[in-house]
Structures are given as C-alpha cells and as structure tokens.
Design a protein around this motif. Structure first.
Motif, PDB file in Angstrom:
ATOM      1  N   GLU A 176       0.865  -1.300   0.033  1.00 44.55           N
ATOM      2  CA  GLU A 176      -0.135  -0.163   0.039  1.00 44.55           C
ATOM      3  C   GLU A 176       1.078   1.279  -0.242  1.00 44.55           C
ATOM      4  O   GLU A 176       1.916   1.364   0.844  1.00 44.55           O
ATOM      5  CB  GLU A 176      -0.913  -0.082   1.318  1.00 44.55           C
ATOM      6  CG  GLU A 176      -1.831   1.220   1.285  1.00 44.55           C
ATOM      7  CD  GLU A 176      -2.557   1.513   2.691  1.00 44.55           C
ATOM      8  OE1 GLU A 176      -1.693   1.977   3.596  1.00 44.55           O
ATOM      9  OE2 GLU A 176      -3.714   0.819   2.642  1.00 44.55           O
ATOM     10  N   PHE A 177       0.767   2.084  -0.984  1.00 43.43           N
ATOM     11  CA  PHE A 177       1.452   3.362  -1.134  1.00 43.43           C
ATOM     12  C   PHE A 177       0.461   4.522  -0.592  1.00 43.43           C
ATOM     13  O   PHE A 177      -0.542   4.622  -1.001  1.00 43.43           O
ATOM     14  CB  PHE A 177       1.826   3.522  -2.495  1.00 43.43           C
ATOM     15  CG  PHE A 177       2.819   2.673  -2.684  1.00 43.43           C
ATOM     16  CD1 PHE A 177       4.301   2.817  -2.807  1.00 43.43           C
ATOM     17  CD2 PHE A 177       2.575   1.544  -3.381  1.00 43.43           C
ATOM     18  CE1 PHE A 177       5.141   1.840  -3.267  1.00 43.43           C
ATOM     19  CE2 PHE A 177       3.376   0.409  -3.844  1.00 43.43           C
ATOM     20  CZ  PHE A 177       4.563   0.835  -3.761  1.00 43.43           C
ATOM     21  N   ARG A 178       1.147   5.291   0.214  1.00 47.58           N
ATOM     22  CA  ARG A 178       0.244   6.588   0.648  1.00 47.58           C
ATOM     23  C   ARG A 178       1.312   7.686   0.616  1.00 47.58           C
ATOM     24  O   ARG A 178       2.223   7.880   1.430  1.00 47.58           O
ATOM     25  CB  ARG A 178      -0.164   6.410   2.283  1.00 47.58           C
ATOM     26  CG  ARG A 178      -1.176   7.465   2.492  1.00 47.58           C
ATOM     27  CD  ARG A 178      -1.771   7.182   3.946  1.00 47.58           C
ATOM     28  NE  ARG A 178      -2.735   6.285   3.520  1.00 47.58           N
ATOM     29  CZ  ARG A 178      -3.198   5.410   4.561  1.00 47.58           C
ATOM     30  NH1 ARG A 178      -2.976   5.401   5.886  1.00 47.58           N
ATOM     31  NH2 ARG A 178      -4.243   4.361   4.405  1.00 47.58           N
ATOM     32  N   ARG A 179       1.072   8.793  -0.177  1.00 53.12           N
ATOM     33  CA  ARG A 179       1.827   9.842  -0.268  1.00 53.12           C
ATOM     34  C   ARG A 179       1.509  10.780   0.883  1.00 53.12           C
ATOM     35  O   ARG A 179       0.226  11.250   1.079  1.00 53.12           O
ATOM     36  CB  ARG A 179       1.611  10.713  -1.455  1.00 53.12           C
ATOM     37  CG  ARG A 179       2.705  11.819  -1.663  1.00 53.12           C
ATOM     38  CD  ARG A 179       2.588  12.188  -3.154  1.00 53.12           C
ATOM     39  NE  ARG A 179       3.665  13.464  -3.045  1.00 53.12           N
ATOM     40  CZ  ARG A 179       4.496  13.519  -3.884  1.00 53.12           C
ATOM     41  NH1 ARG A 179       4.615  12.496  -4.929  1.00 53.12           N
ATOM     42  NH2 ARG A 179       5.500  14.446  -4.072  1.00 53.12           N
TER      43      ARG A 179
ATOM     44  N   GLY B 243       2.862  14.375   2.006  1.00 56.10           N
ATOM     45  CA  GLY B 243       3.936  15.507   1.618  1.00 56.10           C
ATOM     46  C   GLY B 243       4.962  15.236   0.535  1.00 56.10           C
ATOM     47  O   GLY B 243       4.552  14.570  -0.597  1.00 56.10           O
ATOM     48  N   ASN B 244       5.997  15.610   0.953  1.00 59.76           N
ATOM     49  CA  ASN B 244       7.225  15.090  -0.083  1.00 59.76           C
ATOM     50  C   ASN B 244       7.826  13.520   0.008  1.00 59.76           C
ATOM     51  O   ASN B 244       8.658  13.209  -0.530  1.00 59.76           O
ATOM     52  CB  ASN B 244       8.439  16.067   0.298  1.00 59.76           C
ATOM     53  CG  ASN B 244       8.072  17.311  -0.022  1.00 59.76           C
ATOM     54  OD1 ASN B 244       7.285  17.596  -1.054  1.00 59.76           O
ATOM     55  ND2 ASN B 244       8.907  18.367   0.443  1.00 59.76           N
ATOM     56  N   TYR B 245       7.034  12.768   0.973  1.00 54.25           N
ATOM     57  CA  TYR B 245       7.488  11.379   1.149  1.00 54.25           C
ATOM     58  C   TYR B 245       6.438  10.315   0.930  1.00 54.25           C
ATOM     59  O   TYR B 245       5.198  10.906   0.828  1.00 54.25           O
ATOM     60  CB  TYR B 245       8.343  11.269   2.260  1.00 54.25           C
ATOM     61  CG  TYR B 245       7.350  11.102   3.506  1.00 54.25           C
ATOM     62  CD1 TYR B 245       7.035  10.171   4.060  1.00 54.25           C
ATOM     63  CD2 TYR B 245       7.172  12.344   4.292  1.00 54.25           C
ATOM     64  CE1 TYR B 245       5.893  10.180   5.339  1.00 54.25           C
ATOM     65  CE2 TYR B 245       6.326  12.499   5.415  1.00 54.25           C
ATOM     66  CZ  TYR B 245       5.836  11.235   5.939  1.00 54.25           C
ATOM     67  OH  TYR B 245       5.182  11.198   6.962  1.00 54.25           O
ATOM     68  N   VAL B 246       6.779   9.051   0.625  1.00 56.04           N
ATOM     69  CA  VAL B 246       5.667   8.124   0.479  1.00 56.04           C
ATOM     70  C   VAL B 246       5.806   7.203   1.727  1.00 56.04           C
ATOM     71  O   VAL B 246       6.874   6.653   1.828  1.00 56.04           O
ATOM     72  CB  VAL B 246       5.805   7.458  -0.847  1.00 56.04           C
ATOM     73  CG1 VAL B 246       4.701   6.237  -0.829  1.00 56.04           C
ATOM     74  CG2 VAL B 246       5.827   8.418  -2.100  1.00 56.04           C
ATOM     75  N   ARG B 247       4.711   6.745   2.457  1.00 54.07           N
ATOM     76  CA  ARG B 247       4.665   5.574   3.320  1.00 54.07           C
ATOM     77  C   ARG B 247       4.056   4.278   2.544  1.00 54.07           C
ATOM     78  O   ARG B 247       3.336   4.368   1.847  1.00 54.07           O
ATOM     79  CB  ARG B 247       3.769   5.643   4.398  1.00 54.07           C
ATOM     80  CG  ARG B 247       4.293   7.096   5.446  1.00 54.07           C
ATOM     81  CD  ARG B 247       2.996   7.324   6.429  1.00 54.07           C
ATOM     82  NE  ARG B 247       2.737   6.070   7.129  1.00 54.07           N
ATOM     83  CZ  ARG B 247       3.249   5.639   8.274  1.00 54.07           C
ATOM     84  NH1 ARG B 247       3.719   6.300   9.011  1.00 54.07           N
ATOM     85  NH2 ARG B 247       2.540   4.761   8.874  1.00 54.07           N
TER      86      ARG B 247
END
Length: 60
Positions: free
Chosen positions: A9-12, A14-18
């Motif tokens: 699962e990708f969650r943006r 701000g300037n980074y992705v979790r």
C-alpha cells in the motif's frame, strides 16, 4: 519469500511516501517511508527487504 504473496500500500504524505507491506501467509505488516522521487520500484524493494528481515528475526 518464494510461494508467498506480499501486498503493498502506497500513501503519499507531503514530500515522502509511506509504504506498507503485508505478508499474506503470516499477516506480518511493516511500514517504511521514502522520498517520493525514489520511484515505486525502489520503495517496494526497500519495503520487501524490511519485511524479509522482520520475518527472519521472528523465526529466530
């Protein structure tokens, strides 16, 4: 990790992705954060390596 499915699962944020990776067999879940510019493949690889590390550590 042969024979196992891993869900990502990708969650943006701000300037980074979790990136969350979940092992389908054990339900083990890890999360990593990385630069959004790094690209999906690199972030996936990083998450998979951490998941493998955590699973190996659990086995002893």
């Amino acid at each position: 990790m042969a024979g196992r499915e891993v869900y990502f699962e990708f969650r943006r944020v701000g300037n980074y992705v979790r990136v969350t990776a979940i092992d389908s067999l054990t339900g083990t879940e890890i999360t990593v954060a990385g630069d959004a510019k790094a690209g999906e493949a690199m972030l996936k690889q990083t998450a998979l390596r951490k998941l493998e590390y955590v699973l190996a550590k659990k086995q002893g």
